[in-house]
Design a protein around this motif. Structure first.
Motif, short mmCIF file in Angstrom:
data_model
loop_
_atom_site.label_atom_id
_atom_site.label_comp_id
_atom_site.label_asym_id
_atom_site.label_seq_id
_atom_site.Cartn_x
_atom_site.Cartn_y
_atom_site.Cartn_z
N SER A 164 6.86 7.56 4.41
CA SER A 164 5.86 6.71 5.06
C SER A 164 4.63 6.70 4.18
N ILE A 165 4.32 5.57 3.59
CA ILE A 165 3.24 5.51 2.62
C ILE A 165 1.90 5.86 3.25
N HIS A 166 1.78 5.74 4.57
CA HIS A 166 0.53 6.03 5.25
C HIS A 166 0.26 7.52 5.43
N ASP A 167 1.19 8.37 4.99
CA ASP A 167 0.93 9.80 5.20
C ASP A 167 0.57 10.51 3.90
N ASP A 168 0.32 9.73 2.83
CA ASP A 168 -0.02 10.29 1.52
C ASP A 168 -1.45 9.89 1.18
N ILE A 169 -2.36 10.88 1.07
CA ILE A 169 -3.77 10.61 0.79
C ILE A 169 -4.09 11.09 -0.62
N ALA A 245 -0.62 6.23 -5.48
CA ALA A 245 -1.22 6.86 -4.31
C ALA A 245 -1.00 6.02 -3.06
N GLY A 246 -0.87 6.73 -1.93
CA GLY A 246 -0.72 6.03 -0.66
C GLY A 246 -2.04 5.47 -0.18
N ILE A 247 -2.91 6.36 0.34
CA ILE A 247 -4.20 5.93 0.89
C ILE A 247 -5.31 6.48 0.00
N PRO A 248 -5.98 5.65 -0.77
CA PRO A 248 -7.13 6.11 -1.55
C PRO A 248 -8.29 6.47 -0.63
N VAL A 249 -8.95 7.59 -0.93
CA VAL A 249 -10.04 8.07 -0.09
C VAL A 249 -11.21 8.50 -0.96
N CYS A 250 -12.41 8.14 -0.56
CA CYS A 250 -13.66 8.71 -1.08
C CYS A 250 -14.35 9.36 0.11
N ALA A 301 -9.28 6.71 11.68
CA ALA A 301 -9.37 5.59 10.73
C ALA A 301 -8.01 5.31 10.09
N ILE A 302 -7.29 6.38 9.74
CA ILE A 302 -5.97 6.21 9.11
C ILE A 302 -5.00 5.55 10.08
N ALA A 303 -5.05 6.00 11.34
CA ALA A 303 -4.13 5.43 12.33
C ALA A 303 -4.38 3.94 12.56
N ALA A 304 -5.61 3.49 12.33
CA ALA A 304 -5.97 2.09 12.59
C ALA A 304 -5.72 1.18 11.39
N LEU A 305 -5.24 1.72 10.26
CA LEU A 305 -5.06 0.90 9.07
C LEU A 305 -3.95 -0.14 9.27
N PRO A 306 -4.12 -1.34 8.72
CA PRO A 306 -3.05 -2.34 8.78
C PRO A 306 -1.86 -1.91 7.92
N SER A 307 -0.73 -2.48 8.18
CA SER A 307 0.49 -2.07 7.49
C SER A 307 0.45 -2.34 5.99
#
Length: 760
Positions: A164-169, A245-250, A301-307
């Protein structure tokens, strides 16, 4: 413009050092480099003469903020100083530390002649603390979008992301306290149902913070997240990992500029960013790439991200190193960095006040002429002057009694063949005896000090071209004003001391004064222009290219009792017709992109590209590739030596007036590119240095990368302006060529033209 010496201190991998090296590469100038502040000299005479550009964050210059400040001030001495401030102090770092750092930053800013910061948030730090002595040269130059080093994107050949690409930060950059890794993990640990699988730290632990690795591993265990610290990654490896990377974060909360955030955006990645003033600035500019996270609510915030959040998109390209370099050039064109050394003449009195000829174009306005003559009789000009009335075919000649005036008056007449202000001014100048020509329109009344103020600069330097201040209202009306567009122009250009190749738009012949030498060298006004307007802009255009020094002197005041042009029109249709006629007339005469529509082909070029004499020795197909590559750039013509093309190749361009196959070079363009190698811009973005060469002093030496590894730098040519060459011939230059590094195509092997034409 003489470019400053770049003083760059710190390890090569440090973000501030990288910023300085890249700016020096794109903006030009000598680099003086030290790996550590302990190696810095103490004598400012060890640096080259002229201005210095310093990239300041306190820990790169000393063990404490006060030590860093003392060291910088000692080594700078009396050099003109431009400072780019980084890691600007913030209250969140603690009251004591903030106070120590803020004191050093503010004191250095007060010493600097120019202050550059990367965000409005940083600018507010200085403006709030320099209220007793506001800094006159504080400029915000945002961090650029970094250039990609690879074109690799996620594909079937790239290792897949987690299921699941949404679980990689992923967080990119050096790891240190406050960067956000710990804050993110702490937030996740408070929400066991966060669903995050892993946190990848793309970078290494910053020196001195090695202990942080164990703390982060403990925090990741509490959060139930796998932690990977990649260590140092070379540029290509880093970009590949950022694409994967899945979800880029700053996640760092208190930052006022961020190279890592800009890097994510440059790769087309959308980023989750901790809310703050600086991220809000960037979101206003690029709203599709930044999602703000408030109050450490990362799981929510992560849970609310669009697909599709993790899918890379086309990155923005509207703020690159080319624009950053141009912004710095604008800073360095001001005093005390302006090394043309001409504008200190402004305001000085000449030893000899020359004979001045006041040239007045006239048409059936006897009352207006008498008002001007009375005003001339009241002038406090220290020298002698005469008046030449140039009658543009009036129904009866102008009448006055010469004996009533203390200065000579003559009348020159031409037939009425339409509104011919340009021809009338040339007629008057032709009959004038003065060393300086002061053009004053027949409905414009000069104030008592007008001639003295207008003549100063041309009397001191024959290149001087002065525009006075013409206000609309009766003589002496304290509420009379210039049009807003002119007031804005004077403010923006520092009364034209910061003029550039667009400033011909501010040359107003109603209140124009220049030396006879300049007028004759330019060739006077264009007498083929008939009808209202445009002749002064066209004259200003040629004067700039001939090396004129533009200056607006507001003390050279004149009154125009009638409204400005916009207030004299009967209606919108008439106004459009008149202005359109002027615009069309200028498009045929001024090659600058501001005067011409992009899709129209003209006989004369704005940019003239010259292939070298040995172009015939280039590999097969190279010359054709170069010519067609340049023709893809607007406003370009190409000059080709006859020996460079075979007969069938010449025929390809037989119907294209932009390509000239010649035995000798034609007249210069505004911008001239002399190629040494078979090279051409990859796209419009890589051609920006060509149109920006005027801001680089008028001459650039162009380098690009070549070879299969892309590591070989070769000199591909030079760029010069017509203005530069005019000044060079006259011996007035005070700057040398600026080195510019570009990404251009090169042809060092044979080229299959079908691939060049159609991509086959």
């Amino acid at each position: 413009m003489t470019l400053p010496t770049h003083l760059i201190v710190g390890p090569e991998q440090h973000g501030v050092v990288e910023y300085g090296l890249l700016l020096a590469k794109h903006a030009g100038g000598r680099v003086v480099r030290f790996d550590n502040w302990t190696a810095l000299p103490t004598d400012p005479r060890e640096f080259p003469a002229g201005p210095l550009q310093i990239y300041f964050t306190d820990h790169l210059f000393g063990s404490s903020p006060s030590e860093a400040l003392t060291r910088v001030l000692n080594l700078v001495g009396n050099h003109p100083l431009s400072v780019s401030f980084h890691d600007v102090p913030q209250l969140e770092e603690g009251a004591d530390r903030f106070a120590r750092r803020a004191k050093a930053y503010v004191e250095l800013a007060q010493r600097a002649d120019a202050v550059v910061v990367n965000s409005q948030h940083e600018a507010r730090f200085f403006t709030q603390r320099l209220t007793q002595n506001p800094h006159p040269a504080l400029r915000v130059v945002p961090l650029p979008l970094p250039q990609r080093v690879t074109t690799i994107k996620p594909s079937s050949s790239t290792p897949p992301n987690p299921p699941s690409i949404h679980d990689d930060i992923a967080i990119m950059g050096f790891i240190y306290p406050g960067k956000g890794h710990m804050e993110l993990l702490d937030s996740l640990s408070k929400n066991p149902a966060h669903g995050i699988h892993s946190l990848r730290a793309l970078g290494r632990i910053a020196d001195g913070h090695e202990w942080l690795a164990d703390d982060l591993r403990s925090a990741s265990m509490r959060a139930g997240v796998d932690l990977e610290i990649t260590g140092f990654l070379d540029p290509e490896e880093l970009e590949q990992e950022m694409f994967r990377a899945g979800i880029p974060v700053c996640a760092h909360r208190h930052f006022s500029a961020s190279g890592s955030l800009m890097k994510w955006i440059s790769l087309g990645r959308r980023v989750l960013v901790a809310d703050g003033p600086y991220p809000r600035e960037l979101r206003e500019r690029w709203p599709n790439f930044i999602v703000l996270v408030e109050d450490d609510a990362w799981p929510e915030a992560i849970a609310a991200l669009p697909s599709d959040f993790c899918d890379p998109s086309d990155p923005p390209s509207d703020w690159t190193w080319a624009q950053v370099a141009s912004s710095y050039h604008q800073v360095w064109m001001k005093e005390p960095f302006d090394v043309m050394k001409n504008y200190p003449l402004v305001g000085r009195n000449p030893e000899h006040w020359p004979l001045v000829s006041v040239v007045i174009p006239y048409f059936d306005n006897p009352e207006g002429l008498r008002a001007i003559l009375r005003a001339l009789a009241e002038q406090d000009y220290p020298g002698e002057f005469e008046c030449v009335v140039a009658d543009d075919g009036s129904s009866s000649p102008p009448t006055f009694i010469p004996e009533e005036y203390s200065f000579p008056i003559r009348v020159e007449r031409q037939a009425d063949q339409g509104f011919r202000a340009a021809a009338a001014r040339n007629l008057g100048a032709g009959g004038a005896r003065g060393e300086v020509l002061a053009f004053v329109d027949g409905d414009t009344i000069p104030s008592r000090a007008y001639l003295r103020e207008a003549v100063r600069l041309p009397a001191l330097d024959p290149r001087g071209l002065v525009v006075g201040r013409r206000v609309h209202g009766e003589v002496g009306d304290g509420n009379a004003q210039e049009p807003a567009w002119l007031r804005d122009a004077w403010l923006r250009t520092g009364n034209l001391t910061g003029a550039d190749d667009t400033s011909w738009r501010f040359i107003i012949s109603a209140v124009l004064t220049c030396h006879r030498q300049l007028f004759d060298r330019v060739g006077g006004f264009d007498t083929t222009i008939v009808g209202y307007g445009g002749e002064d802009w066209e004259f200003g255009w040629r004067a700039w290219n001939a090396g004129a020094l533009f200056h607006h002197n507001p003390a050279a005041l004149a009154f125009h009792p009638e409204p400005d042009w916009s207030g004299r029109q009967a209606g919108w249709e008439e106004a459009c017709f008149q202005k359109n006629s002027e615009t069309l007339a200028l498009a045929k005469r001024i090659t600058h992109p501001l005067a011409r529509p992009e899709g129209v082909i003209f006989d004369d070029a704005d940019v003239l590209v010259q292939l070298p004499d040995n172009a015939g020795e280039w590999p097969p197909g190279a010359a054709i590739a170069v010519i067609t590559g340049w023709l893809a750039i607007p406003y370009v013509h190409v000059v080709v030596p006859a020996s460079a093309l075979h007969s069938e190749e010449t025929g390809l361009f037989a119907d294209d007036p932009r390509v000239r196959v010649v035995d000798q070079r034609p007249a210069l363009g505004r911008i001239n590119v002399d190629l040494q190698q078979a090279a051409w811009p990859t796209d419009r973005s890589s051609a920006q240095c060509i149109f920006g060469v005027d801001g680089l002093g008028g001459k650039c030496t162009v380098y690009t990368s070549s070879g299969r590894s892309g590591q070989e730098e070769i000199q591909v040519g030079t760029i010069t302006t017509a203005r530069y060459r005019s000044l060079e011939v006259a011996g007035h230059l005070s700057s040398t060529a600026t080195d510019v590094f570009v990404t251009w195509n090169t042809a060092r092997e044979p080229i299959r033209l079908e691939r060049q034409f159609a991509g086959w």
